[in-house]
Design an enzyme around this catalytic site. Structure first.
Site, short mmCIF file in Angstrom:
data_model
loop_
_atom_site.label_atom_id
_atom_site.label_comp_id
_atom_site.label_asym_id
_atom_site.label_seq_id
_atom_site.Cartn_x
_atom_site.Cartn_y
_atom_site.Cartn_z
N ARG A 171 14.21 -4.06 -6.81
CA ARG A 171 14.18 -2.37 -7.40
C ARG A 171 13.98 -1.74 -6.24
O ARG A 171 13.19 -2.10 -5.84
CB ARG A 171 14.24 -2.21 -8.82
CG ARG A 171 14.24 -2.77 -9.72
CD ARG A 171 13.03 -2.72 -11.39
NE ARG A 171 12.22 -2.28 -11.21
CZ ARG A 171 11.76 -3.76 -11.27
NH1 ARG A 171 12.41 -5.04 -11.94
NH2 ARG A 171 10.30 -4.29 -11.40
N ARG A 175 13.08 9.00 -7.63
CA ARG A 175 12.75 9.65 -8.27
C ARG A 175 13.73 10.93 -7.53
O ARG A 175 13.45 11.25 -6.72
CB ARG A 175 11.57 10.13 -8.22
CG ARG A 175 11.03 8.78 -8.35
CD ARG A 175 9.34 9.16 -8.74
NE ARG A 175 8.91 7.83 -8.76
CZ ARG A 175 6.95 7.38 -8.63
NH1 ARG A 175 6.65 8.66 -7.87
NH2 ARG A 175 6.61 7.16 -8.44
N ARG A 248 1.87 -14.16 5.00
CA ARG A 248 1.63 -13.51 6.40
C ARG A 248 0.57 -12.67 6.04
O ARG A 248 -0.79 -12.76 5.40
CB ARG A 248 2.58 -11.81 6.06
CG ARG A 248 3.77 -12.77 5.79
CD ARG A 248 4.48 -12.06 7.68
NE ARG A 248 4.17 -11.54 8.14
CZ ARG A 248 5.28 -11.91 9.65
NH1 ARG A 248 5.51 -12.35 9.88
NH2 ARG A 248 4.71 -10.36 10.37
N ARG A 279 0.98 0.52 9.22
CA ARG A 279 0.74 2.03 8.67
C ARG A 279 -0.87 2.13 9.59
O ARG A 279 -1.36 1.50 10.18
CB ARG A 279 0.69 1.85 7.72
CG ARG A 279 -0.28 0.60 6.99
CD ARG A 279 -0.28 0.62 5.80
NE ARG A 279 -1.13 -0.46 4.97
CZ ARG A 279 -1.24 -0.60 3.13
NH1 ARG A 279 -0.54 0.45 2.33
NH2 ARG A 279 -2.21 -1.21 3.39
N GLU A 299 -2.59 -1.57 10.93
CA GLU A 299 -2.32 -2.53 10.51
C GLU A 299 -1.08 -3.04 11.28
O GLU A 299 -0.20 -2.77 11.78
CB GLU A 299 -2.20 -2.67 8.98
CG GLU A 299 -3.29 -1.81 7.90
CD GLU A 299 -2.91 -2.11 7.15
OE1 GLU A 299 -1.65 -3.04 5.69
OE2 GLU A 299 -3.73 -1.66 5.92
N TYR A 347 0.79 -13.01 -5.67
CA TYR A 347 0.79 -11.83 -4.79
C TYR A 347 -0.03 -11.00 -6.13
O TYR A 347 0.79 -11.23 -7.45
CB TYR A 347 1.92 -10.85 -4.39
CG TYR A 347 1.12 -9.53 -3.85
CD1 TYR A 347 0.21 -9.49 -3.01
CD2 TYR A 347 1.50 -8.39 -5.43
CE1 TYR A 347 -0.25 -8.52 -2.28
CE2 TYR A 347 0.91 -7.16 -4.56
CZ TYR A 347 0.04 -7.14 -3.01
OH TYR A 347 -0.46 -6.40 -2.96
N ASP A 349 -1.90 -7.18 -8.24
CA ASP A 349 -2.64 -6.03 -7.46
C ASP A 349 -3.56 -6.47 -8.15
O ASP A 349 -4.55 -7.27 -8.76
CB ASP A 349 -1.52 -5.00 -7.69
CG ASP A 349 -0.49 -4.74 -7.53
OD1 ASP A 349 -0.98 -4.93 -6.12
OD2 ASP A 349 0.16 -4.08 -7.95
#
Length: 365
Positions: A171, A175, A248, A279, A299, A347, A349
């Site tokens: 996805r 918005r 990575r 970034r 980064e 991974y 959060d």
């Protein structure tokens, strides 16, 4: 001194597990091979600014229990993640929203934006996406893909988007409102005073040792505790017997600048291929800082070598097959609890790590 738990790794999983165990009368020893506690959420104070040494960490969750838990140790501010994308000098708001579409095409209404995106999707005529590029084109069309996804993603993963699996972006958040809030979660913020405040509060009253490598001190450490909570690399625990799981990595270039405000935002992504970093983070904006100077971090993504800090698991077919072999060994363990991003090769959060650690301790009792 005999401990109930030897906790290998002082990141969020280890710290939350130690807090729960200590609260329930258990004795814990938390060790970490780095010279500091906190794992990747560790902050270093420079020029009065809490610098996120291992990349931007923004706490966000819909889980009220987790939010109340972390807020019981430190108050969180109202920081809202609203990154920008810089593509060859042009700035675009993220995530993709009406501000982005106005910047791309000059549109003013959701219907205008929807029509352009749908026209571009139809032009690609992709019914069954076979790779990340086709998946993205079938979701958002060519303009958004080429300016804001393609080159950024290829920098991140170090290979062409056509070589990446489609599932990486099942996805894409689109918005049709003027809303730059990257996360849709109900709760979001940064600990006031930085993440060290949270970690120090979690580990209050817990014995800790930094600069302590578990593998170099295994013989002395293992007899100290009844159980091990291991948050390090899964393959390393088993001496890489099935091979090395791939990650990575990131190189961080921190710079202190003699200006009060470098880019006006905490996070700016550079989505073109020519810029070598993905970034720039300007740390003071996480806490609405007004210091005279500023600290920025570039980064640079790379393939992590065995000596580099691992950041993002590469869940391709090869690694997933190897992971299953290691998980077969994990299931045979009675006195070791494996938890966290590295030990589970998954991974997470931050809020997911907290929830996972709370659950892991609960499962012990």
């Amino acid at each position: 001194m005999k401990y109930d738990f030897l906790i290998v790794g002082a990141g969020l999983f280890g710290a939350v597990f130690a807090q729960q165990a200590t609260k329930n009368g258990k004795r814990c020893l938390v060790i970490d091979k780095r010279p500091h506690l906190g794992g990747n959420v560790y902050c270093e104070e420079i020029e009065g600014i809490n610098v996120h040494k291992y990349g931007a960490h923004i706490f966000h969750t819909n889980d009220k229990t987790v939010w109340n838990y972390v807020n019981s140790f430190v108050e969180f501010n109202r920081y809202t993640n609203s990154p920008l994308a810089n593509y060859k000098g042009a700035l675009y708001n993220l995530p993709f929203n009406m501000n982005t579409f106005h910047q791309l095409w000059g549109v003013h209404t959701p219907d205008e934006a929807k029509a352009i995106i749908q026209k571009q999707i139809d032009a690609e005529n992709i019914n069954s996406p076979q790779n990340l590029e086709e998946q993205a084109l079938s979701l958002v069309g060519r303009d958004i893909y080429e300016k804001l996804i393609k080159e950024y993603t290829e920098k991140q993963w170090g290979c062409p988007a056509t070589d990446l699996p489609a599932f990486i972006i099942k996805r894409l958040p689109v918005r049709f409102t003027f809303d730059n809030n990257y996360f849709k979660d109900r709760y979001q913020g940064i600990p006031i005073g930085g993440y060290n405040k949270l970690v120090d509060a979690l580990l209050e009253g817990v014995d800790t040792r930094t600069n302590c490598d578990f593998f170099q001190n295994k013989e002395a450490l293992l007899p100290l505790a009844d159980k091990v909570v291991y948050t390090g690399k899964l393959d390393e625990y088993y001496d890489f017997q099935f091979g090395h799981l791939e990650y990575r990595g990131l190189d961080f270039k921190h710079k202190t600048l003699d200006t009060a405000n470098f880019q006006g935002n905490a996070v700016v992504n550079y989505t073109d291929a020519k810029t070598p970093y993905t970034r720039i983070i300007e740390h003071k904006h996480f806490e609405f800082g007004t210091q005279a100077k500023t600290v920025i971090t570039e980064e640079y993504p790379k393939m992590a070598s065995t000596s580099d800090e691992p950041f993002y698991p590469i869940n391709n077919e090869r690694n997933n097959k190897m992971l299953q072999q290691y998980m077969g060994l994990v299931k045979q363990e009675d006195n070791v609890i494996f938890g966290g991003r590295l030990a589970e090769y998954k991974y997470y959060d931050m809020h997911q790590i907290v929830a996972s650690a709370l659950k892991a301790y609960k499962n012990e009792h």
